[in-house]
Design an enzyme around this catalytic site. Structure first.
Site, PDB file in Angstrom:
ATOM      1  N   SER A  16      -6.099 -29.695  28.465  1.00  0.00           N
ATOM      2  CA  SER A  16      -5.417 -28.501  27.969  1.00  0.00           C
ATOM      3  C   SER A  16      -4.092 -28.368  28.700  1.00  0.00           C
ATOM      4  CB  SER A  16      -6.275 -27.264  28.225  1.00  0.00           C
ATOM      5  OG  SER A  16      -6.244 -26.954  29.602  1.00  0.00           O
ATOM      6  N   LYS A  17      -3.353 -27.354  28.322  1.00  0.00           N
ATOM      7  CA  LYS A  17      -2.021 -27.109  28.911  1.00  0.00           C
ATOM      8  C   LYS A  17      -2.081 -27.064  30.436  1.00  0.00           C
ATOM      9  CE  LYS A  17       0.998 -26.239  25.684  1.00  0.00           C
ATOM     10  NZ  LYS A  17       1.979 -25.720  24.891  1.00  0.00           N
ATOM     11  N   ARG A  18      -3.222 -26.624  30.933  1.00  0.00           N
ATOM     12  CA  ARG A  18      -3.433 -26.531  32.373  1.00  0.00           C
ATOM     13  C   ARG A  18      -3.139 -27.881  33.049  1.00  0.00           C
ATOM     14  NH1 ARG A  18      -8.550 -26.806  33.922  1.00  0.00           N
ATOM     15  NH2 ARG A  18      -9.182 -26.664  31.758  1.00  0.00           N
ATOM     16  N   HIS A  19      -3.407 -28.958  32.333  1.00  0.00           N
ATOM     17  CA  HIS A  19      -3.214 -30.290  32.908  1.00  0.00           C
ATOM     18  C   HIS A  19      -1.780 -30.806  32.748  1.00  0.00           C
ATOM     19  CE1 HIS A  19      -7.608 -30.209  31.947  1.00  0.00           C
ATOM     20  NE2 HIS A  19      -7.637 -30.649  33.185  1.00  0.00           N
ATOM     21  N   GLY A  20      -0.939 -30.027  32.103  1.00  0.00           N
ATOM     22  CA  GLY A  20       0.429 -30.507  31.869  1.00  0.00           C
ATOM     23  C   GLY A  20       0.666 -30.649  30.377  1.00  0.00           C
TER      24      GLY A  20
END
Ligand code: GLU
Length: 481
Positions: free
Chosen positions: A242-246
């Site tokens: 997800s966006k959390r990972h970049g």
């Protein structure tokens, strides 16, 4: 000859093209290309509130950038609405579906009471047809629900093998809403039948939809396609990517300087392998080697480090002339050279790209590294200076000797530059490195660069000598301190 394989990619235009979606598209594309089949693109835009034209545009752009050309489409699911509705009505007429008059309040209360275990209790299943028709004619609102038969629904998934659902666990799902619009599964099945889809390959998050869809195919009297569900993509921490990972959008990777061929190769290996440890493959090789049987059940981890490594490999191999159109706008953006200046010095820029691409892992690093060659002066990396310019007086003297040697070179070309430097090292009684490293810092500001002869060539004699002079001035100030 068997009928050609027909596959589809069916994104919902509610956001950008996620790398997971791009992998789904790629696998479908590979299967179609490999078998001489047809790759259909269908935009599933039936959620009017969340679907946007901008999103459709981004998805098409992302696919084109990756080179995933489609043979048919884009079809828009919303265009099939009359057909979806008519087929749901047919199921109602044939008693494979029934009207449900339960009110939302009634259903909510039951849902709350049952908690997670909730499943529609089939209350309206037993309403006789005549009564159902009368209530509908009287204007009582209703939904249409599919009459899930007894038994089990199973299929041999091409990735997950035998999957079996007890029909008792499948609720009598809605196929038409109160406003008469069809629900997702109805639209998908109707479209897949209409488009003659033979193989459905999609994310494993759709496994729970598949038994419902199989029941719909059967009720509609259509052949059930083969299904292959693709494993989830995880971030480095083992959680769903997800966006959390970049970056998760294909467009983000384009902006980060990843080449499309890198991303295609990288995505192909997220859940599939060619059966050996080969990693770098052209689209043609992947098309030849691809097989659904080799797709893993296990989730794949998106390893950004590996993506950058792979991009470095692709950059190194890519001819400078092909990199030029990608890099030229970056040069302009960075204020290094305008498009006109590049056109005027194309040979020089190609040479620069050739030297820098092998030291880059993203196209963005090419202008970053190029700055040194195009800017007026350099800034010295303090660490490099501390290491290779330890004794300011001695360094200055050595650079002076190097300057003289270079000033005397006849033809300014790499072999002659190197020979001059070797001669200077020899007369100073030191190894080549003791001359090359201090000079490298003088010319580039850093201790790492392409070969010093190439650096000299790119800078030209005049600027090479000017940079040596500037370094000696700097050293004089520093020595005095
Ligand atoms: N529109 C669905 C999605 O974006 C895909 C449906 C399908 O492949 O069956 O997840």
């Amino acid at each position: 000859m068997p009928d050609p394989i027909r596959v589809r990619f069916a994104p919902s235009p509610t956001g950008y093209l996620h790398v997971g979606g791009a992998r789904t598209a790629l696998y479908n594309w590979l299967l179609a290309r490999q078998s001489g089949g047809v790759f259909v693109l269908r935009i599933e835009d039936t959620d009017r509130e969340r679907s946007t034209d901008a999103s459709t545009h981004t998805i098409l752009e992302g696919m084109s950038w990756l080179g995933l050309t489609w043979d048919e489409g884009p079809h828009f699911q919303s265009e099939g609405l009359p057909r979806h509705t008519a087929e749901a009505q047919r199921l109602l007429a044939e008693d494979d579906a029934y009207r449900c008059f339960c009110t939302p309040e009634e259903l909510d209360a039951k849902r709350q009471a049952a908690g997670l275990e909730y499943r529609y209790d089939r209350k309206c299943r037993a309403i006789p047809r005549a009564e159902s028709d009368e209530r509908a004619a009287a204007g009582t609102p209703f939904t249409v629900r599919f009459r899930v038969p007894e038994g089990t629904t199973e299929w041999t998934d091409q990735v997950y093998e035998d999957i079996r659902f007890d029909n008792g666990s499948i609720e009598d799902f809605i196929i038409l809403r109160t406003d008469g619009t069809p629900i997702y599964n109805m639209a998908v099945v109707s479209d897949d039948i209409e488009m003659g889809i033979t193989h459905v390959m999609r994310g494993e998050d759709h496994i729970a939809n598949t038994p419902k869809q199989i029941l719909l195919y059967r009720a509609l009297g259509a052949a059930v396609p083969r299904f292959a569900h693709l494993p989830m993509i995880l971030g480095s921490d083992g959680r769903k990517l997800s966006k959390r990972h970049g970056a998760t959008a294909v467009g983000d990777y384009a902006r980060l300087g990843i080449l499309p061929e890198t991303l295609v190769n990288f995505l192909a290996l997220l859940g599939w392998n060619p059966g050996d440890d080969r990693e770098l493959m052209t689209a043609g090789e992947m098309t030849e080697l691809f097989s659904v049987e080799r797709i893993n059940k296990k989730s794949a981890v998106f390893d950004t480090e590996k993506l950058h490594w792979m991009n470095g490999q692709y950059l190194a191999k890519k001819p400078a002339a092909e990199l030029l159109p990608i890099v030229a706008p970056l040069f302009a953006e960075a204020g290094l050279m305008t498009a006109d200046e590049i056109a005027g010095r194309e040979e020089y820029v190609l040479h620069l790209i050739d030297l820098l691409k092998v030291r880059s892992r993203s196209t963005l690093e090419i202008p970053q590294q190029a700055r040194v060659y195009l800017a007026d002066g350099v800034e010295y990396d303090p660490e490099a200076a501390a290491k290779h310019w330890k004794d300011a007086a001695e360094t200055s003297q050595r650079l002076g000797a190097v300057r003289d040697a270079l000033a005397g070179v006849d033809a300014w070309e790499p072999a002659a530059i190197e020979a001059a430097l070797r001669a200077a090292a020899q007369s100073a009684g030191v190894g080549f490195g003791k001359v090359a490293q201090p000079l490298r810092i003088a010319l580039t500001g850093s201790a790492a660069s392409p070969g010093i002869d190439q650096v000299g060539l790119l800078l030209g004699r005049e600027r090479t000598l000017a940079r040596i002079d500037a370094a000696r001035e700097w050293l004089a100030v520093n020595a005095a301190q």
